[in-house]
Enzyme design. Structure first.
Site, PDB file in Angstrom:
ATOM      1  N   LYS A 253      58.773  11.028  51.469  1.00 54.63           N
ATOM      2  CA  LYS A 253      58.576  12.368  50.919  1.00 54.63           C
ATOM      3  C   LYS A 253      57.522  13.161  51.673  1.00 54.63           C
ATOM      4  O   LYS A 253      57.464  14.371  51.552  1.00 54.63           O
ATOM      5  CB  LYS A 253      58.278  12.292  49.429  1.00 54.63           C
ATOM      6  CG  LYS A 253      56.961  11.702  49.062  1.00 54.63           C
ATOM      7  CD  LYS A 253      56.781  11.794  47.560  1.00 54.63           C
ATOM      8  CE  LYS A 253      55.576  10.973  47.144  1.00 54.63           C
ATOM      9  NZ  LYS A 253      55.613  10.552  45.780  1.00 54.63           N
ATOM     10  N   ARG A 254      56.698  12.487  52.457  1.00 52.03           N
ATOM     11  CA  ARG A 254      55.717  13.232  53.248  1.00 52.03           C
ATOM     12  C   ARG A 254      56.429  14.044  54.342  1.00 52.03           C
ATOM     13  O   ARG A 254      55.929  15.048  54.805  1.00 52.03           O
ATOM     14  CB  ARG A 254      54.672  12.311  53.888  1.00 52.03           C
ATOM     15  CG  ARG A 254      53.832  11.567  52.904  1.00 52.03           C
ATOM     16  CD  ARG A 254      52.443  12.204  52.644  1.00 52.03           C
ATOM     17  NE  ARG A 254      52.009  11.894  51.292  1.00 52.03           N
ATOM     18  CZ  ARG A 254      51.555  12.794  50.418  1.00 52.03           C
ATOM     19  NH1 ARG A 254      51.454  14.057  50.732  1.00 52.03           N
ATOM     20  NH2 ARG A 254      51.189  12.425  49.217  1.00 52.03           N
TER      21      ARG A 254
END
Ligand code: GLU
Length: 503
Positions: A253-254
């Site tokens: 998700k980064r």
């Protein structure tokens, strides 16, 4: 034999794209064989699991149209389908292992295990349990328990030899037992670990084929040993390739929005997302790119899977979604637009924000453009501020992003409290603290009230915008480490974890 597959997500956060991907393939495979597809909730990690995440998993699967034959919400003859409700079942089977001498009670303290690990590392060995507690006789074990010592249960693992098993996609795999730790099966809190629970449940639920991510291959030797100890037949193993970011790193998700809800909120149609996920490592026999999940089911063949890490590419997904949108009739298009966001219920939430600021209806759209559509692209220069230095700007964005990732209640008060607490910690006035966030969310320094905007956008779009802003400002690897440490320190000052925040 009826083919039975399952997904077994842990309810610890957003409904992950990876879960949707596994669900689709498990569904397609089971249904292609006239079989059944189950949902099991793996919530034995009590500190990390929460009912809200469970609900969003159900909702995401419903949105995608992936119906379960059995599960916590669907019921079925093999329930309960939540591991936290199956504690007694695991205890029963742990007992079987203990009695047969395939497992043992371990009284080692965390301190002893730390020292052991440090010694193993210093000697250049693999870290792992050394079998220390296997030496105790049943009487000694009983005496320790009577004295009130806490223990876990570990499985026995052969010291030599090789575990051989077959993966339907990868062929024969060999992993030496020397690489396998004497896994804890039952924790001190009486809950099983994943490894025990997954084997017991897959067996008792009659799972015939396990389709899951390739990151679990290294766990198979533990599972195979347990199947052998219990005298059960191991299901067919199929480890699917992991989804990748465009730079081929593991989807995270980064670097990439991973929540299914993000795509929903962005206006991706569920059938387009399902179609795109179906193209991840698989293709239709005629290589056509647009297909429904029913067409995928009818043509499904595991042998058509390719193992090269499939790249989840936002541009490709958007293109595909565009194809679906163009194929809709004007009426359907309007219906879908309405279902998405342009409906009275949703737009009326804007009224309290805009009514006072509006003199003519024509004033409305420019005020709410960033709430109804994408916000404009940002540049790093826009984040230059008179009142904050560059380190503070990035710290504000980073720490807010981390805090919001674990916020369960997405309401104005919680958002305010999160920012106020961080601003106090950093010794920055709230007004200044919010400035980079205004930019991240609306693309402007002045917009409708920030927390209301965040509530309207919802957690997924908000968090992606903040992450995107972090990317725009840019963080070096060194700075990222520093920020992570600083955030941990902040959490410590909050007395560990914030009551509404759970990691
Ligand atoms: N709970 C595991 C997960 O979250 C399940 C893995 C498996 O399918 O065995 O991925």
């Amino acid at each position: 034999m009826t083919i039975r597959t399952r997904i077994a997500p842990s309810p610890t956060g957003d409904p992950h794209l990876g879960t949707a991907y596994m669900a689709l393939f498990n569904w397609a495979f089971a249904k292609s064989q006239g079989g059944q597809f189950l949902l099991r909730i793996e919530d034995t990690d009590q500190a990390r699991s929460n009912p809200a995440s469970e609900k969003i998993i159900f909702d995401a699967l419903d949105w995608l149209g992936l119906a379960r034959d059995e599960g916590p919400d669907a019921g079925g003859p093999c329930g309960p389908y939540r591991q936290s409700e199956r504690k007694d079942i695991y205890l029963e089977w742990v007992d079987v292992l203990l009695k047969a001498g395939h497992a043992f009670k371990c009284f080692c303290t965390p301190e002893r295990l730390d020292v052991l690990r440090a010694e193993q590392r210093a000697a250049g060995h693999n870290t792992g349990y050394d079998g220390h507690c296997q030496q105790y006789t049943p009487d000694e074990v009983q005496a320790r328990i009577t004295a009130g010592e806490q223990c876990v249960v570990r499985m026995k693992v052969p010291q030599d030899g090789v575990c051989r098993f077959r993966d339907e996609l990868r062929g024969d795999i060999e992993i030496p037992y020397s690489q396998i730790d004497m896994q804890v099966l039952l924790k001190t809190d009486g809950f099983p670990t994943y490894h025990l629970a997954v084997v017991v449940d897959d067996h008792l639920m009659g799972i015939t084929h396990i389709l899951r991510g390739e990151e679990w291959i290294s766990s198979v030797p533990k599972h195979k040993l347990l199947y052998d100890y219990f005298g059960w037949q191991m299901p067919v193993m199929v480890h699917l390739p992991l989804l990748r970011n465009p730079d081929h790193s593991k989807l995270s998700k980064r670097k990439h929005p991973t929540s299914v809800n993000y795509y929903r909120d962005l206006g991706i149609l569920p059938e387009a997302l399902v179609n795109y996920l179906g193209m991840m490592g698989w293709s239709m026999p005629d290589e056509r790119e647009m297909f429904s999940k029913e067409e995928m089911r009818d043509a499904f063949d595991l042998q058509r899977m390719s193992l090269g890490g499939p790249v989840f590419d936002m541009r490709k997904l958007s293109w595909l979604n565009g194809q679906y949108l163009r194929n809709l009739s004007a009426d359907d298009f309007m219906d879908r637009l309405e279902q998405w966001a342009v409906n009275r219920e949703r737009l009326s939430r804007l009224v309290p924000l805009i009514q006072e600021r509006t003199e003519r209806f024509a004033d409305i759209v420019p005020q709410v453009d960033y709430l109804l559509g994408n916000r404009g692209a940002l540049t790093a220069d826009q984040f230059g501020s008179n009142r904050l230095n560059a380190d503070q700007v990035i710290q504000i964005l980073d720490h807010t992003s981390r805090s919001l990732d674990t916020l369960h209640k997405w309401e104005r008060d919680q958002l305010f409290e999160t920012c106020q607490s961080l601003a106090d910690y950093m010794g920055v006035k709230l007004r200044d603290f919010l400035q980079p966030l205004f930019l991240a969310i609306s693309g402007r320094e002045v917009s409708l009230p920030l927390f209301d905007s965040m509530v309207f956008l919802g957690s997924d779009l908000t968090r992606v915008r903040i992450r995107d802003a972090i990317g725009t400002v840019g963080v070096s690897k060194k700075a990222a480490k520093r920020l992570e440490k600083a955030y941990q320190e902040y959490q410590t000052t909050r007395g560990g974890l914030n009551p509404q925040i759970e990691k």
